[in-house]
Design an enzyme around this catalytic site. Structure first.
Site, PDB file in Angstrom:
ATOM      1  N   TYR A 129       0.831  -1.204   0.000  1.00 18.61           N
ATOM      2  CA  TYR A 129       0.000   0.000   0.000  1.00 18.61           C
ATOM      3  C   TYR A 129       0.867   1.257   0.000  1.00 18.61           C
ATOM      4  O   TYR A 129       0.624   2.194  -0.760  1.00 18.61           O
ATOM      5  CB  TYR A 129      -0.923   0.018   1.232  1.00 18.61           C
ATOM      6  CG  TYR A 129      -1.981  -1.053   1.242  1.00 18.61           C
ATOM      7  CD1 TYR A 129      -3.199  -0.862   0.585  1.00 18.61           C
ATOM      8  CD2 TYR A 129      -1.790  -2.247   1.928  1.00 18.61           C
ATOM      9  CE1 TYR A 129      -4.184  -1.838   0.610  1.00 18.61           C
ATOM     10  CE2 TYR A 129      -2.770  -3.229   1.956  1.00 18.61           C
ATOM     11  CZ  TYR A 129      -3.964  -3.016   1.298  1.00 18.61           C
ATOM     12  OH  TYR A 129      -4.937  -3.989   1.315  1.00 18.61           O
ATOM     13  N   ASN A 152     -12.703   0.237  -5.412  1.00 13.68           N
ATOM     14  CA  ASN A 152     -12.442  -0.173  -6.790  1.00 13.68           C
ATOM     15  C   ASN A 152     -13.707  -0.757  -7.424  1.00 13.68           C
ATOM     16  O   ASN A 152     -14.186  -1.805  -6.991  1.00 13.68           O
ATOM     17  CB  ASN A 152     -11.316  -1.212  -6.811  1.00 13.68           C
ATOM     18  CG  ASN A 152     -10.935  -1.674  -8.194  1.00 13.68           C
ATOM     19  OD1 ASN A 152     -11.477  -1.221  -9.192  1.00 13.68           O
ATOM     20  ND2 ASN A 152     -10.004  -2.594  -8.255  1.00 13.68           N
ATOM     21  N   CYS A 160      -6.814  -5.173  -7.596  1.00 10.60           N
ATOM     22  CA  CYS A 160      -6.526  -4.698  -6.237  1.00 10.60           C
ATOM     23  C   CYS A 160      -6.148  -5.839  -5.299  1.00 10.60           C
ATOM     24  O   CYS A 160      -5.594  -5.593  -4.225  1.00 10.60           O
ATOM     25  CB  CYS A 160      -7.686  -3.877  -5.688  1.00 10.60           C
ATOM     26  SG  CYS A 160      -9.277  -4.676  -5.761  1.00 10.60           S
ATOM     27  N   HIS A 161      -6.380  -7.097  -5.691  1.00  8.79           N
ATOM     28  CA  HIS A 161      -5.935  -8.218  -4.861  1.00  8.79           C
ATOM     29  C   HIS A 161      -4.409  -8.300  -4.823  1.00  8.79           C
ATOM     30  O   HIS A 161      -3.850  -8.970  -3.969  1.00  8.79           O
ATOM     31  CB  HIS A 161      -6.539  -9.541  -5.346  1.00  8.79           C
ATOM     32  CG  HIS A 161      -6.199  -9.900  -6.750  1.00  8.79           C
ATOM     33  ND1 HIS A 161      -6.916  -9.427  -7.831  1.00  8.79           N
ATOM     34  CD2 HIS A 161      -5.222 -10.684  -7.259  1.00  8.79           C
ATOM     35  CE1 HIS A 161      -6.395  -9.909  -8.948  1.00  8.79           C
ATOM     36  NE2 HIS A 161      -5.362 -10.680  -8.624  1.00  8.79           N
ATOM     37  N   GLU A 187      -2.456 -16.782  -9.307  1.00  8.98           N
ATOM     38  CA  GLU A 187      -1.396 -16.072 -10.001  1.00  8.98           C
ATOM     39  C   GLU A 187       0.001 -16.519  -9.573  1.00  8.98           C
ATOM     40  O   GLU A 187       0.994 -15.980 -10.038  1.00  8.98           O
ATOM     41  CB  GLU A 187      -1.552 -14.557  -9.787  1.00  8.98           C
ATOM     42  CG  GLU A 187      -2.827 -14.014 -10.424  1.00  8.98           C
ATOM     43  CD  GLU A 187      -2.909 -12.496 -10.415  1.00  8.98           C
ATOM     44  OE1 GLU A 187      -1.889 -11.829 -10.097  1.00  8.98           O
ATOM     45  OE2 GLU A 187      -3.992 -11.982 -10.740  1.00  8.98           O
TER      46      GLU A 187
END
Length: 195
Positions: A129, A152, A160-161, A187
């Site tokens: 962040y 978002n 945003c993850h 991912e």
């Protein structure tokens, strides 16, 4: 609608996407609300049960002045490509979304942060962040970045993850921490659960 009536505003097409069927045998992350205007994808929403869908679509109609319609399965026009790309993403064969986006639900600092995230944090990576705050010229605004992530309108597509705590913690997530874990495992950032 009477044939003499004209639509109130731009078209808003919406559907509920079953992320579970997109990943095959895995549980996915539950049903996702997808909504698009002729400008592009405008909203992705987690946990798309009937009450949440009704509330979100009502809010979109009000905010955008749009006429909403849910096409029959396979009859999507504005959502055909987002559905195709989300299916490929959950199957592990898509690493970058290439979709037109309607950014009207995001503005100011939130839009700046989300655009920077989308532009500079690729698949399989994470950013803190605080680091994201520094990238947009606002060092010390980590909490404000967290608020931007929480607002978002296009999670998954504007990923945003991929934003985590600077000390290595996973951080919060509008779709729930378990959903964030599943996406980061998909991912390759986190290990896949054993069972």
């Amino acid at each position: 609608m009477d044939s003499t009536e004209r639509p109130r505003g731009p078209r808003l097409e919406w559907t509920v996407f079953d992320s579970g069927s997109a990943v095959g045998p895995g549980p996915g992350i539950g049903p996702l609300l997808l909504a698009a205007t002729p400008e592009g994808l405008v909203r992705v929403g987690f946990h798309a049960g009937p009450d949440r869908v009704e509330k979100t679509i009502g809010s979109l109609v009000s905010r955008l002045g749009a006429d909403a319609r849910r096409p029959p399965p396979g009859g999507e026009v504005l959502l055909a490509e987002p559905i195709r790309q989300l299916t490929a993403y959950f199957a592990g064969s898509l690493r970058r979304f290439d979709l037109p986006l309607d950014w009207r639900l995001s503005s100011g600092f939130h839009h700046q942060v989300l655009h920077e995230l989308d532009r500079t944090v690729p698949y399989g990576t994470v950013v803190g962040y605080g680091e994201l705050a520094a990238r947009v010229g606002q060092p010390g605004a980590a909490q404000a970045v967290g608020h931007a992530m929480g607002s978002n309108p296009l999670p998954l597509v504007v990923a945003c993850h991929r934003v985590v705590e600077n000390d290595g913690g996973i951080g919060g997530f509008g779709g729930g921490v378990e959903t964030k874990r599943v996406l980061l495992a998909l991912e390759g950032v986190l290990p896949q659960p054993l069972f």
